[in-house]
Design an enzyme around this catalytic site. Structure first.
Site, PDB file in Angstrom:
ATOM      1  N   CYS A 206       0.885  -1.333   0.030  1.00  0.00           N
ATOM      2  CA  CYS A 206      -0.099  -0.013   0.020  1.00  0.00           C
ATOM      3  C   CYS A 206       0.834   1.358   0.046  1.00  0.00           C
ATOM      4  O   CYS A 206       1.726   1.345   0.811  1.00  0.00           O
ATOM      5  CB  CYS A 206      -1.140  -0.001   0.987  1.00  0.00           C
ATOM      6  SG  CYS A 206      -1.922   1.595   1.635  1.00  0.00           S
ATOM      7  N   TYR A 207       0.500   2.094  -0.632  1.00  0.00           N
ATOM      8  CA  TYR A 207       1.344   3.331  -0.817  1.00  0.00           C
ATOM      9  C   TYR A 207       1.191   4.264   0.206  1.00  0.00           C
ATOM     10  O   TYR A 207       2.082   4.774   0.828  1.00  0.00           O
ATOM     11  CB  TYR A 207       0.717   4.119  -2.135  1.00  0.00           C
ATOM     12  CG  TYR A 207       1.162   5.787  -2.216  1.00  0.00           C
ATOM     13  CD1 TYR A 207       2.528   5.935  -2.570  1.00  0.00           C
ATOM     14  CD2 TYR A 207       0.340   6.681  -1.834  1.00  0.00           C
ATOM     15  CE1 TYR A 207       3.085   7.263  -2.601  1.00  0.00           C
ATOM     16  CE2 TYR A 207       0.916   8.243  -1.804  1.00  0.00           C
ATOM     17  CZ  TYR A 207       2.104   8.223  -2.233  1.00  0.00           C
ATOM     18  OH  TYR A 207       2.492   9.677  -2.069  1.00  0.00           O
TER      19      TYR A 207
END
Length: 481
Positions: free
Chosen positions: A171-172
């Site tokens: 996940c960014y």
């Protein structure tokens, strides 16, 4: 046995040969037939007068509700959390409204669609969340405690407050949070030593490895920061906690300040929940987390009368979602267009107009289920709806309006985050149904015409029969014309 003279006395059409009237058996029979014919035709005319007749026409939509259309809905999503559930509206004219909350209510539900509490209030959320700069000092290393299914409950019971970062390595936003989270955890650990103080501890859970633990806490977006308070433990629920979600900024300074605000009401001598449970303060960055993984969304939206979409999806400006695990299955309790008609009005309309109202709530009670798996992931459920307005003008000059629609649904694979989409297309035409009633004067005129017409026709037939019998008698007597 009835005598012939009595039958003759019923004759309506007496013959006058010279100075006396003459009754005949044929005339009496014809009179009886005429009387029955009058009664039959009168009954038919009365039934026609009392029956509601309608005329239907198709005209350009010039309805009283103007250029806007109301959509009412009540939809249950057993696998979509109220925390991220968003109702969006768009149309071909460029209108795009996201996360409508003013006229929409959300309630947490379990997998069996049973409510688990009062209305879920998501509150205002910022479109931008502050993070540390990319060049965060790495010297702080790992400051938070790694949690898993084996040690989670034990650690949560050892500390008054446990703050957990549920993240996913891909996940960014989780990667943006990680440096500031570890730095803040290091600072809090130094200020509130878990071995000596023990009032607060910061932890982290990798949801790609601890799938069941994240599912138990209803984690659907990454990263999700949860605040667990020891005083709110629900011991009869196998150690589950009532907890809050944190939606504030994610920079180090804000995180540290938030942790200190959580610790401040708790005395070092006592970590009993009763000492601090009443001292919680309202904060828009901390709100109750959903107590179940499902959500019932109900309310209404007003849209323009042009083709558009009503979309229910998981939405957040600072969270990521695993598209392969998103399940947009839903059960439609109610979905209708226009003003909601009362049951009494609907019953009256169906009584007078049997074909009206059959497509008023076509989607009601239908279920659309999709289970994400290796072969059935990223599934978007779409409904294509064509809407036609019907107006009924009753005999009392009362206007009744309703929108009927047809719906076709399908499950399609999407490369993006799955959604539930309702594509609606209002028709520019409308159906106008007018109730026609006959006037009483018209009814009386027809009754008189029936009586006079039957009487006249019977008289003509009687005259023909009488002259025919006389002619036959003359022939039998051998008389000439």
């Amino acid at each position: 046995m009835v005598s012939t003279s009595k039958i003759k006395s019923v004759d309506f059409y007496r013959k006058i040969p010279r100075d006396l009237t003459e009754a005949s058996l044929s005339g009496a029979g014809l009179s009886i037939v005429a009387a029955f014919s009058m009664m039959l035709l009168f009954g038919m005319e009365l039934n026609d007068y009392l029956r509601v007749s309608t005329s239907t026409s198709v005209v350009v939509d010039k309805s009283s509700d103007g250029d806007f259309l109301r959509i009412d809905f009540n939809i249950s999503f057993p696998a979509l959390s109220c925390e991220f559930a968003s109702v969006d509206v768009s149309d071909v004219l460029g209108t795009n409204r996201l996360n409508i909350t003013k006229t929409v209510r959300k309630y947490s539900i379990d997998s069996k669609l049973n409510p688990t509490g009062s209305e879920f209030r998501s509150g205002p959320t910022s479109n931008s969340v502050k993070h540390d700069d990319d060049d965060v000092d790495e010297e702080y290393g790992e400051g938070s405690v790694s949690l898993n299914a084996r040690n989670f409950d034990r650690i949560s019971h050892q500390h008054a407050i446990l703050v957990v970062n549920f993240f996913a390595p891909w996940c960014y936003w989780s990667n943006r949070l990680k440096p500031s989270w570890e730095k803040a955890a290091k600072i809090i650990k130094e200020r509130y030593d878990p071995e000596i103080d023990g009032r607060i501890i910061m932890g982290k859970v990798d949801c790609t490895e601890e799938i069941d633990l994240c599912r138990r806490n209803h984690i659907q977006g990454y990263p999700s920061i949860r605040i667990f308070r020891k005083g709110s433990d629900v011991k009869e629920d196998h150690g589950h906690h009532d907890h809050e979600s944190y939606y504030g900024d994610r920079d180090t300074d804000t995180l540290v300040k938030t942790m200190e605000d959580l610790v401040a009401p708790i005395s070092l001598q006592s970590q009993n929940a009763s000492d601090h449970s009443s001292s919680e303060t309202k904060n828009d960055t901390k709100r109750p987390a959903p107590v179940a993984g499902g959500c019932r969304i109900e309310g209404f939206v007003r849209v323009k009368k042009v083709p558009g979409n009503l979309v229910v999806s998981a939405r957040s400006a600072a969270h990521s979602f695993d598209a392969s695990q998103m399940n947009m299955s839903h059960v439609i309790t109610h979905f209708s267009f226009g003003k909601m008609l009362s049951p009494r009005v609907m019953n009256d309309m169906k009584r007078m107009l049997p074909y009206l109202g059959r497509s008023y709530d076509r989607l009601n009670g239908l279920s659309y289920i999709s289970n994400p798996s290796d072969s059935n992931a990223n599934v978007t459920i779409e409904h294509y709806i064509q809407v036609v307005k019907s107006e009924v003008m009753t005999r009392s000059y009362k206007l009744v309006e309703e929108y009927e629609y047809t719906a076709h649904s399908s499950l399609v694979h999407s490369l993006d985050i799955p959604v539930a989409k309702f594509h609606y297309e209002p028709s520019p035409m409308q159906v106008l149904i007018t109730e026609d009633s006959k006037s009483f004067s018209h009814f009386i005129t027809n009754v008189c015409a029936i009586i006079g017409g039957v009487f006249t026709v019977a008289g003509i037939l009687d005259s023909i029969l009488h002259n025919t019998f006389k002619l036959m008698k003359k022939v039998e007597l051998g008389k000439n014309f």
